[in-house]
Design a protein around this motif. Structure first.
Motif, short mmCIF file in Angstrom:
data_model
loop_
_atom_site.label_atom_id
_atom_site.label_comp_id
_atom_site.label_asym_id
_atom_site.label_seq_id
_atom_site.Cartn_x
_atom_site.Cartn_y
_atom_site.Cartn_z
N ALA A 1 -6.03 8.39 -0.68
CA ALA A 1 -5.90 6.95 -0.91
C ALA A 1 -7.08 6.20 -0.32
O ALA A 1 -7.62 5.28 -0.94
N ARG B 1 -7.55 0.69 -7.24
CA ARG B 1 -6.28 0.19 -6.70
C ARG B 1 -5.42 1.42 -6.44
O ARG B 1 -5.23 2.25 -7.33
N VAL C 1 -1.37 6.40 -7.49
CA VAL C 1 -0.44 6.70 -6.40
C VAL C 1 -0.75 8.12 -5.95
O VAL C 1 -0.61 9.06 -6.73
N LYS D 1 -1.96 3.22 -4.06
CA LYS D 1 -0.85 3.23 -3.11
C LYS D 1 -0.59 4.67 -2.73
O LYS D 1 -0.95 5.60 -3.46
N GLU D 2 0.07 4.84 -1.61
CA GLU D 2 0.42 6.17 -1.12
C GLU D 2 1.93 6.37 -1.29
O GLU D 2 2.72 5.47 -1.00
N TYR E 1 0.79 -1.23 0.00
CA TYR E 1 0.00 0.00 0.00
C TYR E 1 0.83 1.28 0.00
O TYR E 1 0.26 2.37 0.00
N GLU E 2 2.15 1.16 -0.02
CA GLU E 2 3.02 2.33 -0.03
C GLU E 2 4.09 2.18 -1.11
O GLU E 2 4.44 1.07 -1.50
N MET E 3 4.62 3.31 -1.54
CA MET E 3 5.66 3.33 -2.56
C MET E 3 6.57 4.51 -2.24
O MET E 3 6.10 5.55 -1.81
#
Length: 132
Positions: A89, A98, A74, A100-101, A15-17
């Protein structure tokens, strides 16, 4: 105990990038749309190149109806002291996207020396400087 810890880290990565991962994914042509979840004024001042302005305060079924459901979104905001990306998000996930944060938001994007756009944008040599 170990399985709970592994699950925790797997969830974070799901869930993160970070900025380097986002930069690489964009350069590899992955199907990602970057969403600036801050105010329109913040976006106009400075944003990640190619990002779309969609303030979290305006996100709902109507304002997201045009978005492609087959891509990864994102979200980002100013950085660690701002939670617009988290709010965005969450709203997008609740709407079935879908998402990601971006860890560290625009602040960490700039710390990694990536170019920004907007009236206060900064052109930089695009290169991955993250040492992780």
């Amino acid at each position: 105990m170990m399985s709970a810890q592994i699950q925790h880290y797997e969830n974070k990565l799901a869930y993160e990038m970070d900025a380097a991962d986002l930069f690489e994914a964009l350069n590899n042509g992955e199907r990602i749309i970057v969403i600036d979840a801050r105010s329109t004024e913040g976006y106009e001042l400075e944003h990640i190149p190619g990002a779309v302005s969609l303030p979290h305060r305006t996100m709902d079924a109507a304002t997201t109806a045009h978005l492609d459901r087959d891509v990864l979104y994102v979200t980002y905001c100013d950085g660690i002291g701002c939670n617009a990306s988290t709010k965005g998000a969450l709203k997008l996930a609740r709407l079935g996207f879908r998402v990601k944060e971006l860890m560290g938001g625009l602040d960490w994007w700039k710390r990694d020396q990536y170019t920004t756009a907007g009236t206060a944008g900064i052109a930089r040599k695009m290169g991955i400087t993250c040492f992780c």
